[in-house]
Write a protein that holds these residues in place. Structure first.
Motif, PDB file in Angstrom:
ATOM      1  N   PRO A   8       0.829  -1.214   0.000  1.00 33.64           N
ATOM      2  CA  PRO A   8       0.000   0.000   0.000  1.00 33.64           C
ATOM      3  C   PRO A   8       0.862   1.262   0.000  1.00 33.64           C
ATOM      4  CG  PRO A   8       0.168  -0.883   2.215  1.00 33.64           C
ATOM      5  CD  PRO A   8       1.059  -1.730   1.340  1.00 33.64           C
ATOM      6  N   ASP A   9       0.226   2.385  -0.006  1.00 35.50           N
ATOM      7  CA  ASP A   9       0.942   3.652   0.103  1.00 35.50           C
ATOM      8  C   ASP A   9       1.447   3.846   1.532  1.00 35.50           C
ATOM      9  OD1 ASP A   9       0.273   4.143  -2.518  1.00 35.50           O
ATOM     10  OD2 ASP A   9      -1.572   5.240  -1.974  1.00 35.50           O
ATOM     11  N   GLY A  10       2.413   4.780   1.623  1.00 39.11           N
ATOM     12  CA  GLY A  10       2.940   5.085   2.950  1.00 39.11           C
ATOM     13  C   GLY A  10       2.003   5.971   3.745  1.00 39.11           C
ATOM     14  N   ILE A  11       2.437   6.333   4.986  1.00 37.13           N
ATOM     15  CA  ILE A  11       1.618   7.185   5.842  1.00 37.13           C
ATOM     16  C   ILE A  11       1.745   8.619   5.350  1.00 37.13           C
ATOM     17  CG2 ILE A  11       1.332   8.065   8.202  1.00 37.13           C
ATOM     18  CD1 ILE A  11       2.524   5.295   9.081  1.00 37.13           C
ATOM     19  N   GLU A  12       0.619   9.235   5.167  1.00 34.48           N
ATOM     20  CA  GLU A  12       0.617  10.573   4.609  1.00 34.48           C
ATOM     21  C   GLU A  12       1.353  11.532   5.542  1.00 34.48           C
ATOM     22  OE1 GLU A  12      -2.575  13.738   2.687  1.00 34.48           O
ATOM     23  OE2 GLU A  12      -3.261  11.823   3.493  1.00 34.48           O
ATOM     24  N   SER A  14       4.474  11.374   6.316  1.00 35.17           N
ATOM     25  CA  SER A  14       5.689  10.803   6.902  1.00 35.17           C
ATOM     26  C   SER A  14       6.830  10.946   5.904  1.00 35.17           C
ATOM     27  CB  SER A  14       5.474   9.333   7.245  1.00 35.17           C
ATOM     28  OG  SER A  14       6.719   8.767   7.616  1.00 35.17           O
ATOM     29  N   THR A  15       8.031  11.316   6.457  1.00 39.79           N
ATOM     30  CA  THR A  15       9.197  11.474   5.593  1.00 39.79           C
ATOM     31  C   THR A  15      10.044  10.217   5.589  1.00 39.79           C
ATOM     32  OG1 THR A  15      10.419  12.406   7.432  1.00 39.79           O
ATOM     33  CG2 THR A  15       9.292  13.961   5.951  1.00 39.79           C
ATOM     34  N   LEU A  16       9.657   9.221   6.415  1.00 44.53           N
ATOM     35  CA  LEU A  16      10.458   7.985   6.513  1.00 44.53           C
ATOM     36  C   LEU A  16      10.256   7.156   5.256  1.00 44.53           C
ATOM     37  CD1 LEU A  16       9.703   7.010  10.220  1.00 44.53           C
ATOM     38  CD2 LEU A  16      11.657   8.262   9.319  1.00 44.53           C
ATOM     39  N   PRO A  17      11.358   6.434   4.818  1.00 39.78           N
ATOM     40  CA  PRO A  17      11.207   5.610   3.611  1.00 39.78           C
ATOM     41  C   PRO A  17      10.315   4.397   3.857  1.00 39.78           C
ATOM     42  CG  PRO A  17      13.384   5.270   4.600  1.00 39.78           C
ATOM     43  CD  PRO A  17      12.716   6.369   5.377  1.00 39.78           C
ATOM     44  N   GLY A  18       9.932   3.765   2.763  1.00 40.83           N
ATOM     45  CA  GLY A  18       9.075   2.580   2.866  1.00 40.83           C
ATOM     46  C   GLY A  18       7.670   2.908   2.437  1.00 40.83           C
ATOM     47  N   PRO A  19       6.712   2.039   2.724  1.00 45.23           N
ATOM     48  CA  PRO A  19       6.843   0.779   3.489  1.00 45.23           C
ATOM     49  C   PRO A  19       7.550  -0.351   2.742  1.00 45.23           C
ATOM     50  CG  PRO A  19       4.618   1.042   2.639  1.00 45.23           C
ATOM     51  CD  PRO A  19       5.357   2.276   2.258  1.00 45.23           C
ATOM     52  N   PHE A  20       8.395  -1.142   3.537  1.00 41.63           N
ATOM     53  CA  PHE A  20       9.076  -2.334   3.012  1.00 41.63           C
ATOM     54  C   PHE A  20       8.402  -3.570   3.588  1.00 41.63           C
ATOM     55  CE2 PHE A  20      12.346   1.030   3.511  1.00 41.63           C
ATOM     56  CZ  PHE A  20      12.654   1.235   2.172  1.00 41.63           C
ATOM     57  N   PRO A  21       8.498  -4.701   2.932  1.00 39.34           N
ATOM     58  CA  PRO A  21       7.946  -5.950   3.502  1.00 39.34           C
ATOM     59  C   PRO A  21       8.679  -6.340   4.800  1.00 39.34           C
ATOM     60  CG  PRO A  21       8.603  -6.218   1.184  1.00 39.34           C
ATOM     61  CD  PRO A  21       9.129  -4.890   1.633  1.00 39.34           C
ATOM     62  N   VAL A  22       7.930  -6.737   5.809  1.00 38.91           N
ATOM     63  CA  VAL A  22       8.504  -6.991   7.141  1.00 38.91           C
ATOM     64  C   VAL A  22       9.498  -8.139   7.126  1.00 38.91           C
ATOM     65  CG1 VAL A  22       6.610  -8.497   7.917  1.00 38.91           C
ATOM     66  CG2 VAL A  22       8.002  -7.268   9.612  1.00 38.91           C
ATOM     67  N   GLY A  23       9.186  -9.191   6.350  1.00 39.78           N
ATOM     68  CA  GLY A  23      10.075 -10.360   6.345  1.00 39.78           C
ATOM     69  C   GLY A  23      11.471  -9.995   5.882  1.00 39.78           C
ATOM     70  N   ALA A  24      11.553  -9.147   4.849  1.00 41.73           N
ATOM     71  CA  ALA A  24      12.851  -8.727   4.339  1.00 41.73           C
ATOM     72  C   ALA A  24      13.589  -7.929   5.402  1.00 41.73           C
ATOM     73  CB  ALA A  24      12.641  -7.878   3.072  1.00 41.73           C
ATOM     74  N   TYR A  25      12.825  -7.073   6.094  1.00 44.54           N
ATOM     75  CA  TYR A  25      13.448  -6.256   7.142  1.00 44.54           C
ATOM     76  C   TYR A  25      13.945  -7.130   8.289  1.00 44.54           C
ATOM     77  CZ  TYR A  25      14.202  -2.702  10.670  1.00 44.54           C
ATOM     78  OH  TYR A  25      14.773  -1.913  11.620  1.00 44.54           O
ATOM     79  N   ALA A  26      13.141  -8.119   8.670  1.00 38.79           N
ATOM     80  CA  ALA A  26      13.519  -9.008   9.772  1.00 38.79           C
ATOM     81  C   ALA A  26      14.806  -9.735   9.432  1.00 38.79           C
ATOM     82  CB  ALA A  26      12.400 -10.014  10.059  1.00 38.79           C
ATOM     83  N   LYS A  27      14.898 -10.196   8.205  1.00 35.87           N
ATOM     84  CA  LYS A  27      16.112 -10.904   7.786  1.00 35.87           C
ATOM     85  C   LYS A  27      17.308  -9.956   7.816  1.00 35.87           C
ATOM     86  CE  LYS A  27      14.459 -14.815   5.123  1.00 35.87           C
ATOM     87  NZ  LYS A  27      12.973 -14.600   5.099  1.00 35.87           N
ATOM     88  N   LYS A  28      17.088  -8.719   7.425  1.00 33.80           N
ATOM     89  CA  LYS A  28      18.153  -7.715   7.435  1.00 33.80           C
ATOM     90  C   LYS A  28      18.598  -7.452   8.883  1.00 33.80           C
ATOM     91  CE  LYS A  28      20.615  -4.582   5.234  1.00 33.80           C
ATOM     92  NZ  LYS A  28      21.738  -5.073   4.433  1.00 33.80           N
TER      93      LYS A  28
END
Lengths: 451, 80
Positions: A8-12, A14-28
């Motif tokens: 989906p779209d990000g939070i209106e 917000s200047t933070l990047p993303g949203p990224f999929p959580v699984g990829a982030y968890a692995k990172k």
């Protein structure tokens, strides 16, 4: 159902990047954590849990805590002694932070991945002792000694102490203070180091074994054995006193059938034997006094006083009854005196009547009758009232000077009518028909055959 | 369970009970005499117990006792 389509779209705003999929982030995140330096940590292990693959626990100290996990193969390589890795154990762990990213069906989790673990040797002695105390408490071993009955006046006391220590003299001083001079069995044992525990344990078992009515006690020539055991040792460092925190020693004390009075170290030291013993004392002198709760000299005075009071009671009981008997014995004499007065009055009246009628013969007959009455009165009041009273008075004074029971034992007996009424004359006995005779040992019933 | 044996504590507490009963003045002659007799027995028991720990300290060594017992166990038929 592609991830692209689901994103989906990000939070209106917000200047933070993303949203990224959580699984990829968890692995990172996992990768990042695993890059951190591996190191050693020290703390207490708590909440130890085991699964098929891993051992889980928390490593804690006063400032914080870390969840830890250790693969079973790493655990087995460590050769951790059985029972050493328990809640509260001080441990050193080696490893680094790790993150389990989880999945759609399993929860993620952070843990410190432990590759090696060591129980921290001597570690904190106090903590070790505390852990053992909690363990013994949980097993109910702090109670059995306290429930043992303790003799007020033991004949034989066992003492476990060092042969050359001051504690030995202190125990003797405590016993002397109690005025106790019975049989003392010294069990000298090293009380210094960790090797002492075994020697003390054996001494306790041997002292208890020469105790009960078994062959050991008999061969000892005592008839009875050691009734209480004092374990005494002067102060020292906790490491010195560690022998008295030994698990086997403390378990032996807890289950010993003979009460143990412990006095180990100074009052500020709290060794484990203090907790399992029947009584813990601050000094060997106090321990000796606790072993003999009775002050012998005072007890002798008290027993003498009891004997005196018993004698007084016995004497008073018989004296009171002797007085009562003496009183009763006077009653028939008074009745006879009354009868005699009446008799004389009758005689006077008869004489007057005879004179009036001038019949001398009548007077003679009356005289004879009067003499007969006098005789019968004499019989009725007994052979000799005065003599009997004197005898009773003598008996009364004899009773004051003698033990009551011996008087009855000498052949006197108290007679009553079977219902508590004391009988003092033959006439009363005849009237009663059946009587009770109280002898020294018991009473017997008797029937009066005299009509 | 064996019959509870007489101890100094049981003897003194019974003795106190007896004296209380006698002090009450409620005991009749026969009971009084019986109580006096029982009390005298208890006094003798207590005095004997006190005598047993009043004849001078006797000091033994456990290691010697154990050695003696082990020597005794080695001689069959030597039991008392």
């Amino acid at each position: 159902m592609t991830e692209q389509a689901a994103r989906p779209d990000g939070i209106e705003g917000s200047t933070l990047p993303g949203p990224f999929p959580v699984g990829a982030y968890a692995k990172k995140l996992q990768e990042e954590l695993r890059k951190r330096a591996r190191l050693q940590l020290v703390g207490e292990a708590w909440n130890v849990k085991r699964s098929k693959a891993r051992v889980y626990f928390e490593l804690r100290d006063g400032d914080g805590a870390l969840p830890c996990a250790m693969w079973n193969d790493a655990w087995e390589r460590g050769r951790i002694p059985e029972g050493a890795f328990v809640d509260g154990a001080q441990v050193v762990v080696a490893g680094g932070p790790d993150y389990y990213p989880g999945s759609r069906t399993s929860s993620p989790g952070f843990s410190f991945d432990v590759s090696a673990l060591r129980i921290a040797g001597e570690g904190d002695l106090l903590a070790q002792v505390d852990r053992l105390r909690r363990k013994l408490d949980a097993e109910g071993l702090l109670e059995p000694q306290r429930r043992l009955p303790r003799a007020a006046l033991p004949r034989t006391i066992g003492v476990v102490t060092g042969e050359s220590g001051k504690a030995r003299d202190d125990v003797l001083a405590g016993l002397a203070r109690r005025g106790w001079e019975g049989r003392l069995v010294w069990a000298f044992a090293p009380v210094q180091d960790r090797h002492a525990a075994g020697a003390i344990t054996r001494a306790l078992q041997d002292l208890a074994a020469v105790a009960p009515d078994g062959a050991a006690g008999t061969q000892m020539g005592t008839g009875g054995g050691v009734e209480v055991i004092v374990v005494a040792r002067g102060g020292g460092s906790l490491a010195d006193l560690l022998a008295f925190c030994d698990e086997t020693l403390c378990r032996t004390v807890a289950l010993l059938p003979v009460p143990v009075i412990a006095s180990v170290g100074h009052h500020t030291d709290r060794t484990l034997i203090d907790d399992v013993a029947a009584v813990a004392c601050s000094t060997p002198t106090h321990a000796a006094e606790a072993a003999v709760p009775l002050h012998c000299a005072e007890a002798r005075v008290a027993v003498g006083r009891s004997a005196q009071r018993l004698a007084d009671h016995g004497r008073r009981a018989v004296l009171a009854r002797a007085r009562h008997l003496a009183q009763l014995s006077r009653a028939p004499a008074q009745a006879v005196a009354k009868q005699r007065a009446r008799l004389h009055q009758l005689m006077r009246e008869m004489r007057a009547s005879a004179r009036r009628r001038g019949l001398a013969e009548t007077e003679r007959e009356l005289r004879a009758a009067a003499a007969g009455l006098e005789r019968r009165a004499a019989v009725a009041r007994g052979a000799n009232v005065a003599a009997r009273r004197a005898k009773l008075d003598a008996l009364g004074s004899a009773l004051t000077a003698h033990d009551p029971e011996r008087i009855v034992a000498r052949g006197y007996a108290v007679v009553d009518d079977g219902a508590g009424g004391v009988l003092t004359t033959a006439a009363q006995a005849r009237a009663a028909g059946s009587v009770r005779l109280f002898f020294a040992d018991a009473d017997v019933r008797a029937r009066i055959e005299d009509p | 369970m064996s019959v509870p044996e007489q101890t100094y504590e049981t003897a003194t507490s019974r003795l106190e009970e007896i004296i209380r009963r006698l002090d009450s003045g409620e005991a009749e002659l026969r009971e009084t005499l019986a109580l006096c007799k029982e009390g005298r027995g208890l006094v003798e028991f207590c005095a004997a117990e006190l005598d047993a720990v009043g004849q001078g300290l006797e000091e033994l060594r456990l290691d010697e006792l154990v050695a003696r017992l082990e020597a005794g166990a080695g001689r069959p038929g030597d039991a008392p």
